[in-house]
Design a protein around this motif. Structure first.
Motif, PDB file in Angstrom:
ATOM      1  N   ASP A  15     -48.837   8.331   7.170  1.00  0.00           N
ATOM      2  CA  ASP A  15     -49.575   7.821   8.332  1.00  0.00           C
ATOM      3  C   ASP A  15     -50.988   7.404   7.947  1.00  0.00           C
ATOM      4  OD1 ASP A  15     -47.436   8.144  10.038  1.00  0.00           O
ATOM      5  OD2 ASP A  15     -48.069  10.133  10.720  1.00  0.00           O
ATOM      6  N   SER A  16     -51.634   8.192   7.100  1.00  0.00           N
ATOM      7  CA  SER A  16     -53.002   7.880   6.704  1.00  0.00           C
ATOM      8  C   SER A  16     -53.079   6.597   5.870  1.00  0.00           C
ATOM      9  CB  SER A  16     -53.616   9.041   5.923  1.00  0.00           C
ATOM     10  OG  SER A  16     -52.864   9.290   4.752  1.00  0.00           O
ATOM     11  N   ASP A  17     -51.979   6.266   5.182  1.00  0.00           N
ATOM     12  CA  ASP A  17     -51.944   5.048   4.354  1.00  0.00           C
ATOM     13  C   ASP A  17     -51.782   3.781   5.190  1.00  0.00           C
ATOM     14  OD1 ASP A  17     -52.129   6.501   1.973  1.00  0.00           O
ATOM     15  OD2 ASP A  17     -49.945   6.702   1.834  1.00  0.00           O
ATOM     16  N   ARG A  18     -51.472   3.930   6.450  1.00  0.00           N
ATOM     17  CA  ARG A  18     -51.232   2.770   7.310  1.00  0.00           C
ATOM     18  C   ARG A  18     -52.500   2.287   8.012  1.00  0.00           C
ATOM     19  NH1 ARG A  18     -46.293   5.898   9.475  1.00  0.00           N
ATOM     20  NH2 ARG A  18     -44.823   5.506   7.801  1.00  0.00           N
ATOM     21  N   PRO A  30     -52.035 -19.826   4.361  1.00  0.00           N
ATOM     22  CA  PRO A  30     -52.386 -21.176   3.915  1.00  0.00           C
ATOM     23  C   PRO A  30     -53.252 -21.921   4.929  1.00  0.00           C
ATOM     24  CG  PRO A  30     -50.025 -21.005   4.338  1.00  0.00           C
ATOM     25  CD  PRO A  30     -50.602 -19.637   4.498  1.00  0.00           C
ATOM     26  N   ASP A  31     -53.185 -21.519   6.199  1.00  0.00           N
ATOM     27  CA  ASP A  31     -54.011 -22.170   7.221  1.00  0.00           C
ATOM     28  C   ASP A  31     -55.387 -21.521   7.341  1.00  0.00           C
ATOM     29  OD1 ASP A  31     -53.346 -19.732   8.332  1.00  0.00           O
ATOM     30  OD2 ASP A  31     -52.635 -20.550  10.237  1.00  0.00           O
ATOM     31  N   GLY A  32     -55.660 -20.540   6.469  1.00  0.00           N
ATOM     32  CA  GLY A  32     -56.947 -19.850   6.502  1.00  0.00           C
ATOM     33  C   GLY A  32     -56.968 -18.653   7.431  1.00  0.00           C
ATOM     34  N   GLY A  33     -55.872 -18.440   8.156  1.00  0.00           N
ATOM     35  CA  GLY A  33     -55.790 -17.268   9.031  1.00  0.00           C
ATOM     36  C   GLY A  33     -55.852 -15.989   8.221  1.00  0.00           C
ATOM     37  N   ARG A  34     -56.597 -15.019   8.726  1.00  0.00           N
ATOM     38  CA  ARG A  34     -56.803 -13.763   7.997  1.00  0.00           C
ATOM     39  C   ARG A  34     -56.174 -12.605   8.760  1.00  0.00           C
ATOM     40  NH1 ARG A  34     -60.713 -14.589   4.211  1.00  0.00           N
ATOM     41  NH2 ARG A  34     -61.355 -12.405   4.097  1.00  0.00           N
ATOM     42  N   ARG A  35     -55.628 -11.703   7.996  1.00  0.00           N
ATOM     43  CA  ARG A  35     -55.036 -10.491   8.580  1.00  0.00           C
ATOM     44  C   ARG A  35     -55.430  -9.319   7.703  1.00  0.00           C
ATOM     45  NH1 ARG A  35     -50.277  -9.495  11.789  1.00  0.00           N
ATOM     46  NH2 ARG A  35     -49.561  -7.393  11.384  1.00  0.00           N
ATOM     47  N   ASP A  36     -56.149  -8.353   8.274  1.00  0.00           N
ATOM     48  CA  ASP A  36     -56.509  -7.150   7.533  1.00  0.00           C
ATOM     49  C   ASP A  36     -55.258  -6.312   7.299  1.00  0.00           C
ATOM     50  OD1 ASP A  36     -59.163  -7.892   7.557  1.00  0.00           O
ATOM     51  OD2 ASP A  36     -59.638  -6.730   9.357  1.00  0.00           O
ATOM     52  N   ILE A  37     -55.148  -5.742   6.111  1.00  0.00           N
ATOM     53  CA  ILE A  37     -53.994  -4.900   5.771  1.00  0.00           C
ATOM     54  C   ILE A  37     -54.496  -3.616   5.120  1.00  0.00           C
ATOM     55  CG2 ILE A  37     -52.361  -6.806   5.532  1.00  0.00           C
ATOM     56  CD1 ILE A  37     -52.749  -6.639   2.490  1.00  0.00           C
ATOM     57  N   PRO A  38     -53.735  -2.539   5.240  1.00  0.00           N
ATOM     58  CA  PRO A  38     -54.118  -1.284   4.589  1.00  0.00           C
ATOM     59  C   PRO A  38     -54.073  -1.429   3.056  1.00  0.00           C
ATOM     60  CG  PRO A  38     -52.492  -0.895   6.306  1.00  0.00           C
ATOM     61  CD  PRO A  38     -52.566  -2.382   6.096  1.00  0.00           C
ATOM     62  N   PRO A  39     -54.902  -0.675   2.347  1.00  0.00           N
ATOM     63  CA  PRO A  39     -54.914  -0.752   0.877  1.00  0.00           C
ATOM     64  C   PRO A  39     -53.552  -0.511   0.233  1.00  0.00           C
ATOM     65  CG  PRO A  39     -56.851   0.420   1.644  1.00  0.00           C
ATOM     66  CD  PRO A  39     -55.983   0.184   2.851  1.00  0.00           C
TER      67      PRO A  39
END
Length: 141
Positions: A15-18, A30-39
């Motif tokens: 859970d902590s990794d998510r 490719p369209d420059g859209g950004r999405r933050d993701i867990p390490p």
């Protein structure tokens, strides 16, 4: 990154990794859209990238956190009867219903890591032992 063909790599996130972290990794489309993701998700994507850049195909199969013991054995490429033996000896906790023995994937992965570490240590010990060879001298009888 070390990628071996036909060797499964299972990534299981706690859970902590998510959780997202401030200034953490971001997936950029490719369209420059950004999405933050867990390490940890970034580590998985790096593994996939490394495999594909080496020319390997990649199979992604979501696994439940609890599996029938035969599916768990397949996931870690262990003989099904061998995993059943370990579970029967109490090395891996399991539960049974009317038709299936169930194991937690996290327990199986932890057990497999311990088993691999023990094997590696045994091989290292053997490699460090002095050779039985006495330097090539022969004894006449």
């Amino acid at each position: 990154m070390d990628v071996m063909p036909s060797r499964p790599e299972i990534f299981l996130l706690a859970d902590s990794d998510r959780r997202l972290v401030p200034d953490g990794p971001t997936l950029v489309g490719p369209d420059g859209g950004r999405r933050d993701i867990p390490p940890k998700v970034y580590e998985v994507l790096r593994f996939v990238e490394a495999a594909m850049l080496k020319g390997y195909a990649v199979q992604v199969t979501p696994l439940r956190d609890e599996l029938p013991i035969d599916e768990a054995a397949d996931a870690i490429e262990m003989d099904r009867e061998e995993l059943r033996l370990f579970a029967g000896r109490g090395d891996i906790p399991f539960r049974s219903d009317e038709y299936v023995d169930w194991v937690k994937l996290s327990d199986v992965l932890a057990f497999n890591a311990r088993l691999n570490a023990d094997r590696e240590q045994a091989l290292q010990t053997l490699a460090e032992e002095e050779s039985w060879d006495d330097g090539g001298s022969t004894t006449e009888r």
